[in-house]
Motif scaffolding. Structure first.
Motif, PDB file in Angstrom:
ATOM      1  N   GLY A 153       0.473  -0.988   0.443  1.00  0.00           N
ATOM      2  CA  GLY A 153       0.017  -0.144  -0.090  1.00  0.00           C
ATOM      3  C   GLY A 153       0.809   1.185   0.585  1.00  0.00           C
ATOM      4  N   LEU A 154       1.799   0.476  -0.513  1.00  0.00           N
ATOM      5  CA  LEU A 154       3.175   2.115  -1.217  1.00  0.00           C
ATOM      6  C   LEU A 154       2.196   3.655  -1.404  1.00  0.00           C
ATOM      7  CD1 LEU A 154       6.645   0.726  -0.554  1.00  0.00           C
ATOM      8  CD2 LEU A 154       5.322   1.393   0.891  1.00  0.00           C
ATOM      9  N   LEU A 155       2.855   4.728  -1.149  1.00  0.00           N
ATOM     10  CA  LEU A 155       2.185   6.209  -1.557  1.00  0.00           C
ATOM     11  C   LEU A 155       3.769   6.917  -2.096  1.00  0.00           C
ATOM     12  CD1 LEU A 155      -0.783   7.341   0.367  1.00  0.00           C
ATOM     13  CD2 LEU A 155      -1.122   5.605  -1.284  1.00  0.00           C
ATOM     14  N   SER A 156       4.285   6.405  -1.706  1.00  0.00           N
ATOM     15  CA  SER A 156       5.523   7.510  -2.453  1.00  0.00           C
ATOM     16  C   SER A 156       5.829   6.987  -3.055  1.00  0.00           C
ATOM     17  CB  SER A 156       6.148   7.976  -0.889  1.00  0.00           C
ATOM     18  OG  SER A 156       5.098   8.620  -0.809  1.00  0.00           O
ATOM     19  N   GLY A 157       6.576   5.582  -3.579  1.00  0.00           N
ATOM     20  CA  GLY A 157       6.864   5.051  -4.828  1.00  0.00           C
ATOM     21  C   GLY A 157       7.409   3.618  -4.198  1.00  0.00           C
ATOM     22  N   PRO A 158       7.725   2.493  -4.590  1.00  0.00           N
ATOM     23  CA  PRO A 158       8.323   1.224  -4.747  1.00  0.00           C
ATOM     24  C   PRO A 158       9.222   1.247  -3.641  1.00  0.00           C
ATOM     25  CG  PRO A 158       9.825   1.896  -6.565  1.00  0.00           C
ATOM     26  CD  PRO A 158       8.607   2.906  -6.829  1.00  0.00           C
ATOM     27  N   CYS A 159       8.990  -0.229  -3.085  1.00  0.00           N
ATOM     28  CA  CYS A 159       9.969  -0.497  -1.868  1.00  0.00           C
ATOM     29  C   CYS A 159      11.413  -1.221  -2.643  1.00  0.00           C
ATOM     30  CB  CYS A 159       9.927  -1.671  -1.149  1.00  0.00           C
ATOM     31  SG  CYS A 159       8.893  -3.279  -1.754  1.00  0.00           S
ATOM     32  N   GLY A 160      12.424  -1.047  -1.664  1.00  0.00           N
ATOM     33  CA  GLY A 160      13.503  -1.953  -2.611  1.00  0.00           C
ATOM     34  C   GLY A 160      13.449  -3.217  -2.302  1.00  0.00           C
ATOM     35  N   GLY A 161      12.174  -4.056  -2.759  1.00  0.00           N
ATOM     36  CA  GLY A 161      12.845  -5.080  -3.071  1.00  0.00           C
ATOM     37  C   GLY A 161      11.690  -6.029  -4.139  1.00  0.00           C
ATOM     38  N   SER A 162      11.148  -4.758  -5.436  1.00  0.00           N
ATOM     39  CA  SER A 162      10.541  -5.894  -5.819  1.00  0.00           C
ATOM     40  C   SER A 162      12.555  -5.555  -7.460  1.00  0.00           C
ATOM     41  CB  SER A 162      10.248  -4.603  -7.122  1.00  0.00           C
ATOM     42  OG  SER A 162      10.616  -3.127  -7.059  1.00  0.00           O
ATOM     43  N   LYS A 163      11.953  -6.566  -7.922  1.00  0.00           N
ATOM     44  CA  LYS A 163      13.216  -7.042  -8.929  1.00  0.00           C
ATOM     45  C   LYS A 163      12.575  -7.601 -10.232  1.00  0.00           C
ATOM     46  CE  LYS A 163      16.629 -10.599  -8.595  1.00  0.00           C
ATOM     47  NZ  LYS A 163      17.136 -12.108  -8.390  1.00  0.00           N
ATOM     48  N   GLU A 164      12.876  -6.808 -11.155  1.00  0.00           N
ATOM     49  CA  GLU A 164      12.650  -7.024 -12.240  1.00  0.00           C
ATOM     50  C   GLU A 164      10.918  -6.569 -12.104  1.00  0.00           C
ATOM     51  OE1 GLU A 164      13.638 -11.315 -13.226  1.00  0.00           O
ATOM     52  OE2 GLU A 164      15.984 -10.636 -13.444  1.00  0.00           O
ATOM     53  N   GLY A 165      10.729  -5.558 -12.248  1.00  0.00           N
ATOM     54  CA  GLY A 165       9.359  -5.132 -12.499  1.00  0.00           C
ATOM     55  C   GLY A 165       8.281  -6.126 -12.011  1.00  0.00           C
ATOM     56  N   ARG A 166       8.592  -6.852 -11.142  1.00  0.00           N
ATOM     57  CA  ARG A 166       7.632  -7.954  -9.515  1.00  0.00           C
ATOM     58  C   ARG A 166       7.972  -6.709  -8.343  1.00  0.00           C
ATOM     59  NH1 ARG A 166       4.296 -10.999 -13.549  1.00  0.00           N
ATOM     60  NH2 ARG A 166       5.647 -11.509 -15.216  1.00  0.00           N
ATOM     61  N   CYS A 167       7.203  -8.069  -7.797  1.00  0.00           N
ATOM     62  CA  CYS A 167       6.487  -7.446  -5.902  1.00  0.00           C
ATOM     63  C   CYS A 167       6.798  -8.369  -5.769  1.00  0.00           C
ATOM     64  CB  CYS A 167       4.857  -7.961  -6.395  1.00  0.00           C
ATOM     65  SG  CYS A 167       4.696  -7.827  -4.166  1.00  0.00           S
ATOM     66  N   GLU A 168       7.799  -7.992  -4.406  1.00  0.00           N
ATOM     67  CA  GLU A 168       8.506  -8.586  -3.834  1.00  0.00           C
ATOM     68  C   GLU A 168       7.884  -9.780  -3.081  1.00  0.00           C
ATOM     69  OE1 GLU A 168      11.373  -8.044   0.041  1.00  0.00           O
ATOM     70  OE2 GLU A 168       9.685  -6.483  -0.463  1.00  0.00           O
ATOM     71  N   GLN A 169       6.333  -9.614  -2.556  1.00  0.00           N
ATOM     72  CA  GLN A 169       5.393 -10.400  -1.949  1.00  0.00           C
ATOM     73  C   GLN A 169       5.161 -11.255  -2.824  1.00  0.00           C
ATOM     74  OE1 GLN A 169       3.135  -8.296   1.237  1.00  0.00           O
ATOM     75  NE2 GLN A 169       4.627  -7.559   1.896  1.00  0.00           N
ATOM     76  N   GLN A 170       4.747 -10.926  -3.828  1.00  0.00           N
ATOM     77  CA  GLN A 170       4.101 -11.549  -4.665  1.00  0.00           C
ATOM     78  C   GLN A 170       4.162 -11.888  -5.947  1.00  0.00           C
ATOM     79  OE1 GLN A 170      -0.493 -11.270  -4.089  1.00  0.00           O
ATOM     80  NE2 GLN A 170      -0.036  -9.972  -3.194  1.00  0.00           N
ATOM     81  N   SER A 171       5.486 -12.466  -6.986  1.00  0.00           N
ATOM     82  CA  SER A 171       6.622 -13.109  -7.436  1.00  0.00           C
ATOM     83  C   SER A 171       5.938 -12.548  -8.679  1.00  0.00           C
ATOM     84  CB  SER A 171       7.353 -13.225  -7.072  1.00  0.00           C
ATOM     85  OG  SER A 171       7.112 -14.938  -7.269  1.00  0.00           O
ATOM     86  N   VAL A 172       4.341 -13.098  -8.704  1.00  0.00           N
ATOM     87  CA  VAL A 172       4.128 -13.574  -9.965  1.00  0.00           C
ATOM     88  C   VAL A 172       3.044 -12.306 -10.680  1.00  0.00           C
ATOM     89  CG1 VAL A 172       3.451 -16.168  -9.155  1.00  0.00           C
ATOM     90  CG2 VAL A 172       1.603 -14.251  -8.663  1.00  0.00           C
ATOM     91  N   ARG A 173       3.150 -11.358  -9.572  1.00  0.00           N
ATOM     92  CA  ARG A 173       2.537  -9.850 -10.135  1.00  0.00           C
ATOM     93  C   ARG A 173       3.646  -9.543 -10.872  1.00  0.00           C
ATOM     94  NH1 ARG A 173      -2.234  -8.411  -6.042  1.00  0.00           N
ATOM     95  NH2 ARG A 173      -1.997  -6.237  -7.957  1.00  0.00           N
ATOM     96  N   ASP A 174       2.649  -8.215 -10.742  1.00  0.00           N
ATOM     97  CA  ASP A 174       3.642  -6.966 -11.803  1.00  0.00           C
ATOM     98  C   ASP A 174       3.805  -5.883 -10.561  1.00  0.00           C
ATOM     99  OD1 ASP A 174       4.666  -7.594 -14.387  1.00  0.00           O
ATOM    100  OD2 ASP A 174       2.029  -6.835 -15.138  1.00  0.00           O
TER     101      ASP A 174
END
Length: 223
Positions: A153-174
């Motif tokens: 639920g971040l409002l100020s940009g991505p976290c540092g965990g996203s990788k290759e355009g994928r979500c850190e917590q749910q890697s199947v999602r953009d």
């Protein structure tokens, strides 16, 4: 937009029905039918399961829409079977359960868990689209909601965990913020990301929420 539901464990349902010898079943022909949780097939399956547990099912119905004013009329049409029941078991969203309860003095129990408001992205797959936060941010973020689409639920940009355009917590999602960036870039609105995000007004989500239109306010004043 549909209300997405899942079936409760049958043990939990039976616990709710403890002491009820006779049960009336109510399903919904819209959202619950689409989710395969409260349509005719599921209502009849519940009927068979309860009868196997030595419960009497006095009657059942699948309303076209269980969360509107026609609910009272539908129950009235089968009044004898409703009266014969000790309680009603409702295979609808929570709104439908509360609507049914408003038209009867008998105990009313839910057979489903209400998950979220969402849309069907492919057959049998549903995705949350709106948290109903009361402070819509779609205008800032290219019509992509970071509150629901970002796992954090971040409002100020991505976290540092996203990788290759994928979500850190749910890697199947953009990553929602990659989607936001790409769409703002495509529409020539990347400058919108330069302004800091305003703090969320959590007073908008006080419970229970209520709202009056200007029309209702004027009507009260004129009366």
């Amino acid at each position: 937009m549909k209300t997405i539901t899942e079936k409760k464990q049958i043990e939990e349902v039976k616990d709710c029905l403890e002491g009820c010898g006779s049960v009336y079943l109510v399903g919904c022909g819209t959202c619950a039918t689409m989710c395969h949780t409260g349509g005719k097939t599921e209502v009849l399956a519940m009927k068979a399961e309860l009868e196997a547990a030595r419960k009497k099912v006095s009657g059942w119905m699948v309303m076209p829409t269980a969360c509107d004013e026609l609910t009272g009329e539908a129950l009235a049409e089968d009044v004898a079977a409703v009266k014969a029941a000790d309680c009603l078991l409702v295979l609808t969203c929570a709104f439908g359960v509360q609507t049914v309860a408003s038209y009867t003095n008998k105990p009313v129990y839910p057979a489903l868990n209400t998950l979220f408001l969402g849309r069907e992205t492919e057959p049998g797959h549903f995705q949350e689209v709106c948290l109903q936060c009361g402070q819509c941010l779609l205008g800032r973020y290219a019509a992509i909601c970071p509150i629901t689409q970002c796992a954090k639920g971040l409002l100020s940009g991505p976290c540092g965990g996203s990788k290759e355009g994928r979500c850190e917590q749910q890697s199947v999602r953009d990553c929602a913020w990659v989607l936001i960036y790409e769409r703002l870039k495509k529409t020539g609105n990347l400058d919108k990301l330069m302004a800091p995000a305003p703090p969320r007004d959590y007073s908008k989500t006080k419970r229970p929420r209520a709202y009056e239109t200007g029309e209702s306010s004027r009507g009260s004043a004129e009366g």
